[in-house]
Design an enzyme around this catalytic site. Structure first.
Site, PDB file in Angstrom:
ATOM      1  N   ASN A   1       8.843   6.546 -66.213  1.00  0.00           N
ATOM      2  CA  ASN A   1       8.634   5.369 -67.050  1.00  0.00           C
ATOM      3  C   ASN A   1       9.708   5.042 -68.075  1.00  0.00           C
ATOM      4  O   ASN A   1       9.390   4.537 -69.158  1.00  0.00           O
ATOM      5  CB  ASN A   1       7.282   5.496 -67.754  1.00  0.00           C
TER       6      ASN A   1
ATOM      7  N   PHE B   1      30.325   8.298 -63.452  1.00  0.00           N
ATOM      8  CA  PHE B   1      30.406   9.220 -62.322  1.00  0.00           C
ATOM      9  C   PHE B   1      31.811   9.791 -62.285  1.00  0.00           C
ATOM     10  O   PHE B   1      32.788   9.072 -62.074  1.00  0.00           O
ATOM     11  CB  PHE B   1      30.081   8.474 -61.024  1.00  0.00           C
TER      12      PHE B   1
ATOM     13  N   ASP C   1      -5.533   8.086 -63.556  1.00  0.00           N
ATOM     14  CA  ASP C   1      -4.162   7.752 -63.984  1.00  0.00           C
ATOM     15  C   ASP C   1      -3.833   8.489 -65.282  1.00  0.00           C
ATOM     16  O   ASP C   1      -4.524   9.445 -65.667  1.00  0.00           O
ATOM     17  CB  ASP C   1      -4.029   6.216 -64.115  1.00  0.00           C
TER      18      ASP C   1
ATOM     19  N   ASP D   1       5.118   9.037 -61.300  1.00  0.00           N
ATOM     20  CA  ASP D   1       5.644   7.942 -62.128  1.00  0.00           C
ATOM     21  C   ASP D   1       6.957   8.330 -62.799  1.00  0.00           C
ATOM     22  O   ASP D   1       7.318   9.508 -62.870  1.00  0.00           O
ATOM     23  CB  ASP D   1       4.590   7.583 -63.187  1.00  0.00           C
TER      24      ASP D   1
ATOM     25  N   GLU E   1      36.048   9.950 -58.568  1.00  0.00           N
ATOM     26  CA  GLU E   1      35.724   8.943 -59.589  1.00  0.00           C
ATOM     27  C   GLU E   1      34.861   7.815 -59.026  1.00  0.00           C
ATOM     28  O   GLU E   1      34.197   7.099 -59.763  1.00  0.00           O
ATOM     29  CB  GLU E   1      37.015   8.339 -60.163  1.00  0.00           C
TER      30      GLU E   1
ATOM     31  N   ASP F   1      12.882   2.136 -53.507  1.00  0.00           N
ATOM     32  CA  ASP F   1      14.078   2.192 -52.670  1.00  0.00           C
ATOM     33  C   ASP F   1      13.843   3.107 -51.478  1.00  0.00           C
ATOM     34  O   ASP F   1      12.866   3.860 -51.426  1.00  0.00           O
ATOM     35  CB  ASP F   1      15.280   2.660 -53.504  1.00  0.00           C
TER      36      ASP F   1
ATOM     37  N   GLU G   1     -19.618 -10.773 -57.080  1.00  0.00           N
ATOM     38  CA  GLU G   1     -18.250 -10.235 -56.947  1.00  0.00           C
ATOM     39  C   GLU G   1     -18.265  -8.898 -56.208  1.00  0.00           C
ATOM     40  O   GLU G   1     -17.389  -8.610 -55.402  1.00  0.00           O
ATOM     41  CB  GLU G   1     -17.614 -10.058 -58.331  1.00  0.00           C
TER      42      GLU G   1
HETATM   43  C1  GLA Z   1       3.346   3.039 -65.471  1.00  0.00           C
HETATM   44  C2  GLA Z   1       2.699   2.733 -64.144  1.00  0.00           C
HETATM   45  C3  GLA Z   1       1.271   2.268 -64.367  1.00  0.00           C
HETATM   46  C4  GLA Z   1       0.519   3.347 -65.079  1.00  0.00           C
HETATM   47  C5  GLA Z   1       1.215   3.707 -66.376  1.00  0.00           C
HETATM   48  C6  GLA Z   1       0.590   4.912 -67.025  1.00  0.00           C
HETATM   49  O1  GLA Z   1       3.559   1.911 -66.220  1.00  0.00           O
HETATM   50  O2  GLA Z   1       3.433   1.771 -63.438  1.00  0.00           O
HETATM   51  O3  GLA Z   1       0.664   1.936 -63.149  1.00  0.00           O
HETATM   52  O4  GLA Z   1       0.413   4.471 -64.247  1.00  0.00           O
HETATM   53  O5  GLA Z   1       2.585   4.003 -66.174  1.00  0.00           O
HETATM   54  O6  GLA Z   1       1.206   5.265 -68.201  1.00  0.00           O
END
Ligand code: GLA
Length: 733
Positions: A480, A280, A366, A478, A176, A534, A614
């Site tokens: 999310n 858990f 991305d 990722d 547990e 982590d 820039e």
């Molecule tokens: C997350 C990531 C971002 C990007 C988006 C794409 O939020 O942290 O950097 O990659 O997803 O959906």
């Protein structure tokens, strides 16, 4: 010998360069904790005291000795059921319905090298670098057996702890609660320093006194979370950055965790670090076992700076793996803040052309390149290249990017599925959903059941089919959303309590396979920025996107909190456009560069929108970064201010030989008629002359450390300063 056992006293002593850890098997077979802290000699069982305490029970074996109670003795692995009413490291539910576990010493073994944990990330160190102590405890009635594992990296002042729980009885039990570290302190007054936050504002620093009662942080979100990082410091109340005793506990795990700090009725303190106990309930049939992720312990008697330095070295040298563990990381430009979902192959190519022109090594495509994914409402799970959107095949795009002398990287989110996807339409049961209930959505997506091998295999096949289409040198992995509907359609009702743990091991299994198949590929971890930042992930992904917040001023604080355990070489940090997309704030390109250089450097903007000036500044930033990259990655990092309290943020890097020094300062406040800020260095050789590489002025290390240097007083918001010093080899005449 880092680990010593004396048969006559039954005392185990773990020695590192500057610390000592001691425990004892007592007359009744209980494993009592004696001491952890600055280095000591001799047996310390004299610290144990025995008094008759009301309402503190006595085990039957002590034959009426009312002065013996596990309710107050310091224990090495506190279990429920022995008359200890404090927080426990282990709670076992037995087949007869009871929750008792009475662990007694059975045997031990000391061996060279560091133990490993099957299916779990762990510090790895060879025979000359570490020793392992394994102590086996067992309940004589239920035959629940616990193997306590200690890894001692003496030169690094690191002790790791883990526990493997095995059901050696004949009937099923349910675990547990299971922790890998339980630390009892007989004396002292402590604060718990934890790192709390939220999406785009991760790892703020919170210091709370450990008072009577129990202080708990943790995660129930399926990942380690943005909300609390699985690493804490137990600090003596007088401990500061530069002085005082403090203990680090870093959990090497990426899922639900729990850390409890408690002051008991006799002013003793207990800290427990382990798996989150809510949600858990892990059934163990006869002969089955469960490994608890390890906790990495470290003690510093010289404040947080030394503690952080030790964790940084450990992570760099003994945790992260693969080709990129020890070599420069590419400077990259990511398409996310440059164009979000609105791109074509031509957009990626023009980013690559800009990259080539500016000196950037890699372009990363991305989110948005696969399935039907015009926005974040659909397509996850369909890992097929959207050639229509790209205007060419992936292979063709990569060839053209590479043809410009630029590397190519790609974003994936393997653990997820959109309801509006072919994968979900074909396999709705692969998503985690509680039968008969509507799911909780996060970013309008569901979580795939990664506890299932068949699900992982199918996604793995899809992802590999993409990665095999060309020379992909980097993957951003990722994740999310937080997991809510914890349920696996493949498991019976009685096994649902293991899903959160199995899910994380499934993620690790996938990552391990990916590493094996693509050993030269750099994987960057990400979970909406720093939601799974982590030590567990770092075992597979040598860098992690630190935060979705790219605002340089917020980042100063986020990176400060991150630095207590994690080295800058693992924290993804990019220069983005202004006004910043998360905060609307505008700060100079120079300041954005200074902040992003305290991490794995890159850009998150559309260079086509930059002025010629820039662009030149960016070229210069990249030259500067590459020149100093080895000092940032391998040098010792020092925090020189507290950006929550001070009007400036300052940090520095010193090369291992102390010959190269980089100072970075960001002024956080602007006022009329400002007082001058002096920044004091650390970690220099006092008797060595250092030369400022810009002004050619020379200062002794002692002067820089004792008196510091004045920062300019200039108008404007958030000015940043950098200073590079080199030791003068000839003694400086
Ligand atoms: C997350 C990531 C971002 C990007 C988006 C794409 O939020 O942290 O950097 O990659 O997803 O959906």
């Amino acid at each position: 010998m880092a680990i010593v056992y004396h048969q006559d006293t039954r005392i185990f002593t773990l020695q590192t360069a500057h610390t000592t850890y001691q425990m004892k098997v007592d007359a009744y077979g209980f494993l009592l904790h004696l001491y952890y802290g600055g280095k000591t000699d001799g047996d310390m069982d004299y610290l144990l005291t025995y008094y008759d305490r009301g309402f503190s029970g006595n085990p039957a074996d002590v034959a009426g000795d009312r002065t013996y109670s596990l309710d107050m003795l310091p224990q090495e692995y506190a279990v429920m059921g022995t008359g200890d009413y404090r927080n426990h490291a282990l709670i076992v539910h037995n087949a007869d319905g009871s929750d008792c576990c009475d662990l007694r010493y059975v045997r031990h073994q000391i061996r060279d090298g560091k133990y490993g944990l099957t299916g779990l990330p762990a510090v790895s160190a060879g025979e000359g670098e570490a020793q392992t102590l394994e102590i086996v405890l067992e309940d004589p009635v239920s035959h629940v057996q616990v193997r306590l594992l200690y890894g001692v990296l003496a030169a690094e002042d690191i002790i790791t702890r883990s526990a493997v729980i095995r059901n050696c009885g004949s009937e099923e039990i349910i675990v547990e609660k299971a922790a890998s570290a339980c630390l009892d302190f007989i004396t002292g007054e402590y604060d718990l320093i934890s790192f709390y936050g939220r999406h785009t504002m991760e790892r703020n620093v919170q210091r709370t006194p450990v008072a009577h009662g129990s202080l708990m942080i943790g995660s129930l979100r399926g990942t380690s979370s943005h909300q609390y990082n699985p690493a804490v410091i137990l600090a003596e109340q007088s401990a500061t950055e530069d002085a005082g005793g403090c203990y680090g506990l870093m959990f090497v795990y990426s899922g639900n965790f729990q850390c409890e700090a408690q002051r008991d009725q006799y002013e003793q303190t207990r800290v427990v670090m382990g798996l989150q106990s809510d949600k858990f309930h892990y059934p163990l049939g006869s002969g089955e076992s469960l490994a608890v992720p390890e906790t990495v312990l470290c003690y510093s008697g010289e404040g947080f700076g030394v503690l952080s330095g030790r964790y940084h070295r450990l992570i760099r040298k003994y945790l992260i793996r693969g080709r990129y563990a020890d070599c420069p990381r590419p400077v990259l430009i990511n398409s996310w803040e440059a164009s979000y979902f609105d791109f074509s192959g031509e957009t990626i190519l023009s980013l690559a052309r800009e990259a080539a022109d500016l000196g950037i090594d890699m372009v990363v495509m991305d989110d948005g390149w696969f399935g039907k994914r015009p926005d974040d409402n659909s397509g996850l799970g369909d890992w097929q290249v959207n050639e229509e959107k790209l205007g060419c095949s992936l292979g063709e795009l990569i060839r053209r990017v590479n043809g410009l002398g630029v590397k190519f990287g790609i974003w994936i989110e393997p653990e997820m599925v959109s309801e509006d996807s072919d994968l979900y339409r074909q396999h709705p049961d692969w998503a985690m959903r509680v039968p008969g209930r509507k799911p909780v959505y996060g970013r309008n997506q569901l979580v795939l059941d990664f506890s299932r091998k068949d699900v992982r295999d199918a996604v793995f096949e899809q992802i590999c089919a993409v990665l095999d289409q060309g020379n992909i040198e980097y993957v951003k992995w990722d994740m999310n959303r937080s997991i809510a509907d914890v349920y696996s359609a493949a498991l019976p009702a009685g096994c649902q309590g293991r899903v959160t743990y199995d899910y994380v091991l499934g993620v690790y299994d996938f990552l391990e396979r990916l590493m094996e198949r693509y050993p030269d590929m750099l994987i960057e971890g990400c979970s909406g920025g720093g939601g799974r930042f982590d030590a567990g992930m770092l075992y597979y992904t040598p860098q992690i996107w630190c935060s979705d917040n790219t605002d340089a001023v917020d980042r100063v604080r986020i990176q400060y909190g991150t630095s207590f355990f994690y080295p800058v070489s693992v924290a993804g940090s990019h220069v983005s456009a202004v006004p910043n997309h998360q905060t609307g704030r505008s700060v100079s390109l120079h300041t954005r560069g200074v902040v992003a250089m305290a991490g794995t450097f890159g850009y998150e903007l559309d260079p086509a929108k930059l002025t010629g000036e820039e662009r030149e500044e960016i070229r210069e930033q990249i030259r500067r970064y590459k020149d100093r990259e080895s000092v940032v990655r391998c040098g010792r990092y020092y925090r020189l201010s507290d950006p929550y309290r001070d009007a400036y943020a300052a940090w520095m890097f010193v090369s291992e030989d102390k010959k190269r020094v980089l100072l970075s300062v960001v002024m956080l406040e602007t006022h009329g008629n400002m007082a001058v800020t002096y920044v004091r260095f650390q970690g220099l050789r006092p008797d060595v002359l250092y030369e400022d590489q810009r002004t050619r002025r020379r200062h002794y290390g002692s002067a820089l450390m004792e008196a510091g240097i004045p920062m300019p007083v200039e108008p404007g918001e958030y000015p940043a300063y950098e200073m590079e010093l080199r030791a003068v080899e000839d003694g400086g005449s």
